[in-house]
Motif scaffolding. Sequence first.
Motif, PDB file in Angstrom:
ATOM      1  N   SER A 169      29.768  64.857  33.779  1.00  0.00           N
ATOM      2  CA  SER A 169      28.635  65.995  33.678  1.00  0.00           C
ATOM      3  C   SER A 169      28.760  67.063  34.806  1.00  0.00           C
ATOM      4  CB  SER A 169      27.444  64.369  34.163  1.00  0.00           C
ATOM      5  OG  SER A 169      28.392  64.288  36.003  1.00  0.00           O
ATOM      6  N   GLY A 170      28.116  67.463  34.584  1.00  0.00           N
ATOM      7  CA  GLY A 170      28.107  69.080  36.028  1.00  0.00           C
ATOM      8  C   GLY A 170      28.722  70.104  35.263  1.00  0.00           C
ATOM      9  N   GLU A 171      29.400  70.254  35.753  1.00  0.00           N
ATOM     10  CA  GLU A 171      30.960  71.434  35.727  1.00  0.00           C
ATOM     11  C   GLU A 171      32.490  70.570  35.534  1.00  0.00           C
ATOM     12  OE1 GLU A 171      30.455  74.452  34.844  1.00  0.00           O
ATOM     13  OE2 GLU A 171      28.554  74.426  35.386  1.00  0.00           O
TER      14      GLU A 171
END
Length: 411
Positions: free
Chosen positions: A69-71
């Motif tokens: 998730s995210g970066e």
Amino acid sequence: MATAPAPKTTVAVFFGGRSVEHDVSILTGLQFLDALDTELFEPLAVYIDPQGQWWCGEALRRRSSYPLSGEPEALGIEPVTLPVGTALGDRPGLMVARKGLMGRSKVETIGFDVAVPALHGSNGEDGTIQGLFEFLRVPYAGCRPLGAAATMDKHFTKRALGATDIATLPHALVARPGRGTFLSEEPVKAALDQQMPGWAFPLLVKPRRLGSSVGVAPAADMDALMAALSKAFRLDDAALVEPLVANLVEYNVAVRATETGPVTSAIERPLHDGPTLDFAAKYRAGGGGPKLDDGPGEGMAAAGRALDPDELTDAQAAQIRRDAAAAFALFDLAGSVRVDFLCNGETGEIWLNELNTIPGSFAYYLWQAATPALGFTDLAETLVREGQALSAGRGGSTQADAGGATLFNRG
């Protein structure tokens, strides 16, 4: 003078993938990475996300990293491209763009020696990634493209087995309606009447080319049959309809190749409460499997089972082992293949259900219980070494002049 240790073989394990079985594939991939003997092998995790992007990095070896998730780069992992095409005998590699001097990017290669596909279902177990490895001359473990594709297609598998004395259930193949056309009862009944005369409820519906438990549903009447087909058609363009075995008991056995021919593992009877062994019973049961991070055992290894169950007669066990080995040989398979059987617990009749060329956890739990026993670490080494040998013996020259097929003057 001390002798330098032999260089380790870098084993790239590919898992995840563009498949409804993506999450299960993660567990199998992580388990195989953990099983590798680090005195002999250098594990390399290659995760393929649901969008098809490939990633490398040590954080991918931790169960707690998923879902990404995210970066993702914040985890210390980096995107890589498809393997670099290699000349015969050269070491394959994955390309990665990294920052160099003055902020400029440079392309580097992460080399490896052999690939292990741990990709369940579509775009992996079905022969597609095996075909890619063949094209790019990447040594890899497990089945070759033909066997993987043939056994992923349940309809083709049954047609091929029909030429042998291996028993399978009758079935009808029902195609998904064309775009803009509603699913209706009349063509479904016509397909059943033509392909499976005398059919009667209850029936079982399963997608044509998916894993052994995804999209599978029983049907007690026509409304349930149409609902089950609608569900299957969201996953595949065709579905098999077959009788639901009365007094159903399921048995599975793993098969692998040796110099003297196929050998079989312990036989298991999976434990489940419903009419079929569905996805939840297989993969959401607790305990028993290898621990990933500090969590519980997961994957097919964690499902409940009875090993070499007492109710199997010697004749039934012999049939299961004989038919599994014969099917393995018929499709020219390799690796650790799990063969699933259906049985009427009252009549004792047994039918081969399907072959899984990349089973959950590589069916290591069945080899651990075999005679003689084979632990997961030894199984992993066996699969890697077999893959290297099969890849080294792949086809000959592809040069036009070698086949007498030259049309253009190459000077």
